[in-house]
Design a protein around this motif. Structure first.
Motif, PDB file in Angstrom:
ATOM      1  N   VAL A  75       7.725  -9.311   3.338  1.00  0.00           N
ATOM      2  CA  VAL A  75       8.769  -8.610   4.080  1.00  0.00           C
ATOM      3  C   VAL A  75       8.113  -7.664   5.072  1.00  0.00           C
ATOM      4  O   VAL A  75       7.370  -6.760   4.681  1.00  0.00           O
ATOM      5  N   SER A  76       8.392  -7.870   6.346  1.00  0.00           N
ATOM      6  CA  SER A  76       7.882  -6.963   7.364  1.00  0.00           C
ATOM      7  C   SER A  76       8.672  -5.660   7.300  1.00  0.00           C
ATOM      8  O   SER A  76       9.891  -5.679   7.103  1.00  0.00           O
ATOM      9  N   VAL A  77       7.979  -4.554   7.477  1.00  0.00           N
ATOM     10  CA  VAL A  77       8.678  -3.273   7.446  1.00  0.00           C
ATOM     11  C   VAL A  77       9.133  -2.841   8.836  1.00  0.00           C
ATOM     12  O   VAL A  77       9.439  -1.673   9.056  1.00  0.00           O
ATOM     13  N   ASP A  78       9.207  -3.797   9.745  1.00  0.00           N
ATOM     14  CA  ASP A  78       9.785  -3.511  11.056  1.00  0.00           C
ATOM     15  C   ASP A  78      11.279  -3.286  10.867  1.00  0.00           C
ATOM     16  O   ASP A  78      11.948  -4.067  10.201  1.00  0.00           O
ATOM     17  N   LEU A 109      -5.951   5.988   2.264  1.00  0.00           N
ATOM     18  CA  LEU A 109      -5.363   4.744   2.789  1.00  0.00           C
ATOM     19  C   LEU A 109      -6.414   3.647   2.971  1.00  0.00           C
ATOM     20  O   LEU A 109      -6.164   2.480   2.664  1.00  0.00           O
ATOM     21  N   THR A 110      -7.588   4.020   3.433  1.00  0.00           N
ATOM     22  CA  THR A 110      -8.658   3.031   3.635  1.00  0.00           C
ATOM     23  C   THR A 110      -8.966   2.304   2.335  1.00  0.00           C
ATOM     24  O   THR A 110      -9.151   1.082   2.325  1.00  0.00           O
ATOM     25  N   VAL A 112       0.831  -1.194   0.000  1.00  0.00           N
ATOM     26  CA  VAL A 112       0.000   0.000   0.000  1.00  0.00           C
ATOM     27  C   VAL A 112       0.872   1.254   0.000  1.00  0.00           C
ATOM     28  O   VAL A 112       2.067   1.202   0.332  1.00  0.00           O
ATOM     29  N   SER A 113       0.263   2.367  -0.356  1.00  0.00           N
ATOM     30  CA  SER A 113       0.972   3.644  -0.315  1.00  0.00           C
ATOM     31  C   SER A 113       1.426   3.905   1.110  1.00  0.00           C
ATOM     32  O   SER A 113       0.663   3.720   2.057  1.00  0.00           O
ATOM     33  N   GLU A 168       4.891  -5.637   4.034  1.00  0.00           N
ATOM     34  CA  GLU A 168       3.761  -5.742   4.955  1.00  0.00           C
ATOM     35  C   GLU A 168       3.884  -4.692   6.050  1.00  0.00           C
ATOM     36  O   GLU A 168       4.913  -4.620   6.725  1.00  0.00           O
ATOM     37  N   ALA A 169       2.824  -3.923   6.209  1.00  0.00           N
ATOM     38  CA  ALA A 169       2.813  -2.885   7.228  1.00  0.00           C
ATOM     39  C   ALA A 169       1.397  -2.732   7.769  1.00  0.00           C
ATOM     40  O   ALA A 169       0.425  -2.821   7.013  1.00  0.00           O
ATOM     41  N   SER A 170       1.293  -2.486   9.043  1.00  0.00           N
ATOM     42  CA  SER A 170      -0.025  -2.312   9.647  1.00  0.00           C
ATOM     43  C   SER A 170      -0.620  -0.974   9.207  1.00  0.00           C
ATOM     44  O   SER A 170       0.111  -0.018   8.931  1.00  0.00           O
ATOM     45  N   PRO A 171      -1.945  -0.895   9.163  1.00  0.00           N
ATOM     46  CA  PRO A 171      -2.582   0.378   8.808  1.00  0.00           C
ATOM     47  C   PRO A 171      -2.156   1.530   9.720  1.00  0.00           C
ATOM     48  O   PRO A 171      -1.996   2.659   9.252  1.00  0.00           O
ATOM     49  N   ALA A 172      -1.949   1.254  10.998  1.00  0.00           N
ATOM     50  CA  ALA A 172      -1.558   2.324  11.930  1.00  0.00           C
ATOM     51  C   ALA A 172      -0.195   2.900  11.568  1.00  0.00           C
ATOM     52  O   ALA A 172      -0.009   4.122  11.559  1.00  0.00           O
ATOM     53  N   ILE A 173       0.769   2.033  11.256  1.00  0.00           N
ATOM     54  CA  ILE A 173       2.111   2.498  10.882  1.00  0.00           C
ATOM     55  C   ILE A 173       2.052   3.291   9.582  1.00  0.00           C
ATOM     56  O   ILE A 173       2.637   4.368   9.457  1.00  0.00           O
ATOM     57  N   VAL A 174       1.314   2.783   8.612  1.00  0.00           N
ATOM     58  CA  VAL A 174       1.237   3.455   7.308  1.00  0.00           C
ATOM     59  C   VAL A 174       0.534   4.803   7.441  1.00  0.00           C
ATOM     60  O   VAL A 174       0.975   5.797   6.854  1.00  0.00           O
TER      61      VAL A 174
END
Length: 160
Positions: A140-143, A121-122, A3-4, A98-104
């Protein structure tokens, strides 16, 4: 892919630089009408994305023809988009950031000078069809920092 705001541009450009490969940002392949639509707060639909995906595919084909490896970022939110990009390109490797909506959301709100408003984003998560195990996509986790993520990718043999 992702996602963006998931880090495609940052991680993609770092990965390309580290590997000595060409790099292209998918946003540069959008027709002006797509950019205007998103800047106005309207999500793209499948019809909007077809010419964009075709332009990205043409870039990939040129790099293959020229014998130069490349990294190109692309949201590729739906399975059909990934299949479109893979058609006739058996060596294409896809990475899903892969990133959670909160982080993005946090990243998008902090981003300045980008046409994509955080309000869209939604729609990105609504359209997202995470790659399944049958798609051969590296998740790939973006952690971590962008460099740590790139280091993990190169250690995983992404260039191999």
């Amino acid at each position: 892919m992702g996602v963006s705001g998931s880090g495609k541009t940052t991680i993609g450009s770092l990965l390309a630089a580290q590997l000595g490969w060409a790099y292209a940002e998918a946003d540069s392949f959008h027709p002006a009408a797509n950019l205007a639509k998103m800047a106005a707060g309207h999500p793209l639909d499948d019809a909007d994305r077809i010419p964009w995906l075709a332009a990205i595919g043409a870039f990939i084909d040129r790099t293959i023809t020229d014998g130069r490896p490349a990294v190109v970022t692309c949201s590729a939110l739906k399975r059909s988009y990934r299949e479109f990009l893979r058609a006739g390109r058996p060596n294409l490797k896809l990475l899903y950031l892969e990133a959670s909506p909160a982080i993005v959301k946090q990243r998008l709100q902090a981003r300045e000078g980008h046409f994509f408003p955080a309000d869209l984003l939604t729609s990105q998560y609504r359209d997202l069809e995470p790659p399944g195990p049958d798609e051969d996509v590296l998740h790939v986790s973006v952690d971590g920092t962008p460099q740590e993520i790139v280091d993990r990718l190169t250690q995983a043999g992404i260039a191999g």
